[in-house]
Design a protein around this motif. Structure first.
Motif, PDB file in Angstrom:
ATOM      1  N   ILE A  82       1.322 -11.839  -6.331  1.00  0.00           N
ATOM      2  CA  ILE A  82       2.582 -10.586  -5.704  1.00  0.00           C
ATOM      3  C   ILE A  82       3.737 -11.703  -5.333  1.00  0.00           C
ATOM      4  CG2 ILE A  82       3.162  -8.316  -4.995  1.00  0.00           C
ATOM      5  CD1 ILE A  82       0.072  -8.444  -4.037  1.00  0.00           C
ATOM      6  N   GLU A 115      -2.050  -8.825  -1.354  1.00  0.00           N
ATOM      7  CA  GLU A 115      -1.784  -8.337  -0.545  1.00  0.00           C
ATOM      8  C   GLU A 115      -1.317  -8.049   0.513  1.00  0.00           C
ATOM      9  OE1 GLU A 115      -3.318  -6.677  -4.985  1.00  0.00           O
ATOM     10  OE2 GLU A 115      -3.759  -8.653  -3.652  1.00  0.00           O
ATOM     11  N   VAL A 142       8.295  -5.327  -2.905  1.00  0.00           N
ATOM     12  CA  VAL A 142       7.336  -5.653  -4.035  1.00  0.00           C
ATOM     13  C   VAL A 142       8.978  -6.108  -5.330  1.00  0.00           C
ATOM     14  CG1 VAL A 142       5.997  -5.497  -5.852  1.00  0.00           C
ATOM     15  CG2 VAL A 142       5.314  -4.931  -3.487  1.00  0.00           C
ATOM     16  N   ASP A 176       1.426  -0.512 -12.158  1.00  0.00           N
ATOM     17  CA  ASP A 176       0.208  -1.464 -11.223  1.00  0.00           C
ATOM     18  C   ASP A 176       0.741  -1.326  -9.916  1.00  0.00           C
ATOM     19  OD1 ASP A 176       0.102  -2.683 -13.381  1.00  0.00           O
ATOM     20  OD2 ASP A 176       0.850  -4.756 -13.208  1.00  0.00           O
ATOM     21  N   TRP A 177       1.657  -0.140  -9.806  1.00  0.00           N
ATOM     22  CA  TRP A 177       1.816  -0.073  -8.079  1.00  0.00           C
ATOM     23  C   TRP A 177       1.838   1.861  -8.105  1.00  0.00           C
ATOM     24  CZ3 TRP A 177       1.637  -3.118  -4.151  1.00  0.00           C
ATOM     25  CH2 TRP A 177       1.559  -4.585  -4.262  1.00  0.00           C
ATOM     26  N   TYR A 181       6.628   5.349  -3.098  1.00  0.00           N
ATOM     27  CA  TYR A 181       7.357   4.361  -4.177  1.00  0.00           C
ATOM     28  C   TYR A 181       8.994   4.253  -4.106  1.00  0.00           C
ATOM     29  CZ  TYR A 181       2.303   3.528  -4.245  1.00  0.00           C
ATOM     30  OH  TYR A 181       0.699   4.656  -4.150  1.00  0.00           O
ATOM     31  N   THR A 185       8.379  -1.632   0.746  1.00  0.00           N
ATOM     32  CA  THR A 185       6.864  -1.602   1.123  1.00  0.00           C
ATOM     33  C   THR A 185       6.775  -0.966   2.542  1.00  0.00           C
ATOM     34  OG1 THR A 185       6.624  -3.890   1.905  1.00  0.00           O
ATOM     35  CG2 THR A 185       6.161  -3.464  -0.516  1.00  0.00           C
ATOM     36  N   SER A 194       3.650   1.575   3.062  1.00  0.00           N
ATOM     37  CA  SER A 194       2.617   1.375   1.739  1.00  0.00           C
ATOM     38  C   SER A 194       1.129   1.039   2.575  1.00  0.00           C
ATOM     39  CB  SER A 194       3.350  -0.540   1.685  1.00  0.00           C
ATOM     40  OG  SER A 194       3.883  -0.695   2.643  1.00  0.00           O
ATOM     41  N   TRP A 245      -0.764   3.751   0.016  1.00  0.00           N
ATOM     42  CA  TRP A 245      -0.719   3.339  -1.215  1.00  0.00           C
ATOM     43  C   TRP A 245      -2.247   2.824  -1.468  1.00  0.00           C
ATOM     44  CZ3 TRP A 245       3.420  -1.068  -2.262  1.00  0.00           C
ATOM     45  CH2 TRP A 245       4.906  -0.394  -2.045  1.00  0.00           C
ATOM     46  N   ARG A 285      -2.804   0.943  -3.309  1.00  0.00           N
ATOM     47  CA  ARG A 285      -3.288  -0.431  -3.904  1.00  0.00           C
ATOM     48  C   ARG A 285      -3.489  -1.297  -2.638  1.00  0.00           C
ATOM     49  NH1 ARG A 285      -0.828  -4.756  -7.754  1.00  0.00           N
ATOM     50  NH2 ARG A 285      -1.316  -6.374  -7.731  1.00  0.00           N
TER      51      ARG A 285
END
Length: 377
Positions: free
Chosen positions: A4, A43, A61, A85-86, A138, A155, A225, A228, A230
């Motif tokens: 990332i 991550e 990000v 993706d997020w 986000y 984030t 985050s 989140w 992910r």
């Protein structure tokens, strides 16, 4: 773990320090630009950089970058990026940003177009026409500089200067991230004495104590985050446990904070307690003229009043002259002084060994650095 790209935003003037922090965390492919550091990680890097970087304002990000001189180019460029993706199906994704020296100068129009393009992209992915946006946040940030568009997701949530220990502050507080940068730009090391004669709400002594015991600045707060999909709870737990394990509890520090205002001293003590560093710092109610110490090779780091308000300038200039006289007696010490006053050196009575331009919020200041002799041992 995925690869990332991250952006750590900084106050102007501290980029090199933030880059050094990123490097010390073990991340590579670092690019330094005005007000931002780009680096590559996984991550876990998202958790670690939020918890550990003392001088960054936020961690983003990076979703993508392209050139746009028309609204159509902005729309298509944004829509082409992998937002799914997020951002999940129920994700809240407000958009904010800025435009500097670009053909697309209307921020509100750019905002609307970026939002619309992301919606179009997510419609295709989630096969639906309407998004409730009732889940985790986000926040999308765009920057348009000389027609180059950078799109990111925040984030951190609250700015990283919000460590969780300074709920109330006195007037004109120094941002925690800038205080940390001032310490990291100085000669101070945990084995040397440190004094802040204008401690205000205690920010410089507290940040120094946190550095001294290796306490991660983000350990006592939450990040957006953490909700989140992910970034798993397990990952955050691991990163926090790692940070707790890194604290050096059995260390002795010689850090002192003084202030002429009794309430400032009370506030400093309270903030140090909230930051879990109260046992490493001595705060006292004392005017500058009473400053003396038998310690050698120490470091003074301070943010004295600037005299920005009408009627205060004469008082402040008198104070700077007094600083010159009082500090002169500390002949083995080094001094680091932040002020917006252009004639500080003249009033202090000495030319700085080095001066560096730093921004305290939107205010241009100078960090006057006076190097004392090196310790004998």
């Amino acid at each position: 773990m995925s690869k990332i790209e991250f952006i750590a935003s900084t106050l102007f003037g501290v980029e090199a320090i933030t880059a050094r922090e990123v490097k010390e965390l073990g991340y590579k492919d670092i690019t330094v630009e005005n007000g931002k550091i780009t680096f590559v990680g996984d991550e876990m890097a998202l958790c670690r950089s939020n918890l550990w970087i003392r001088t960054a304002e936020r961690i983003y990000v990076k979703i993508g970058e392209f050139t746009a001189t028309t609204f159509e180019e902005l729309f298509e460029g944004t829509k082409a990026l992998p937002w799914e993706d997020w951002i999940p199906e129920d994700g809240r994704f407000p958009v904010e940003g800025y435009s500097i020296k670009s053909k697309l100068f209307s921020v509100s129009d750019c905002q609307a177009i970026v939002k619309k393009a992301v919606v179009e992209r997510l419609k295709k992915k989630y096969k639906k026409e309407w998004f409730e946006e009732n889940g985790a946040t986000y926040k999308i940030k765009f920057s348009l500089i000389k027609d180059k568009v950078t799109l990111m997701i925040d984030t951190s949530g609250d700015g990283l200067h919000k460590r969780g220990y300074r709920v109330i502050s006195n007037e004109a507080p120094l941002r925690e991230t800038l205080a940390a940068a001032m310490i990291m730009l100085s000669f101070w090391k945990p084995h040397r004495p440190l004094i802040d004669p204008f401690c205000g709400s205690g920010t410089i002594p507290i940040e120094a104590a946190m550095i001294g015991i290796n306490l991660a600045p983000g350990l006592k707060r939450q990040f957006v985050s953490e909700k989140w999909w992910r970034i798993s709870n397990k990952l955050w737990k691991e990163a926090r446990e790692e940070a707790i394990g890194a604290i050096k509890k059995d260390i002795t520090l010689n850090i002192k904070g003084y202030d002429i205002d009794e309430n400032a001293v009370k506030l400093s003590k309270d903030n140090a307690r909230k930051a879990s560093v109260e046992k490493y710092i001595t705060f006292e109610n004392a005017p500058l003229k009473d400053l003396k110490t038998d310690d050698k090779y120490g470091v003074i780091i301070c943010n004295p009043p600037y005299g920005e308000r009408m009627g205060e300038l004469k008082e402040v200039e008198k104070l700077y002259k007094e600083m010159g006289k009082v500090f002169k007696k500390l002949d083995t010490w080094s001094f680091y002084i932040l002020t917006s006053h252009e004639r500080f050196e003249k009033l202090f009575g000495r030319e700085a060994s080095k001066k560096r331009k730093l921004y305290n919020g939107m205010l241009k200041t100078y960090y006057y650095q006076y190097y004392g002799p090196k310790p004998e041992n």
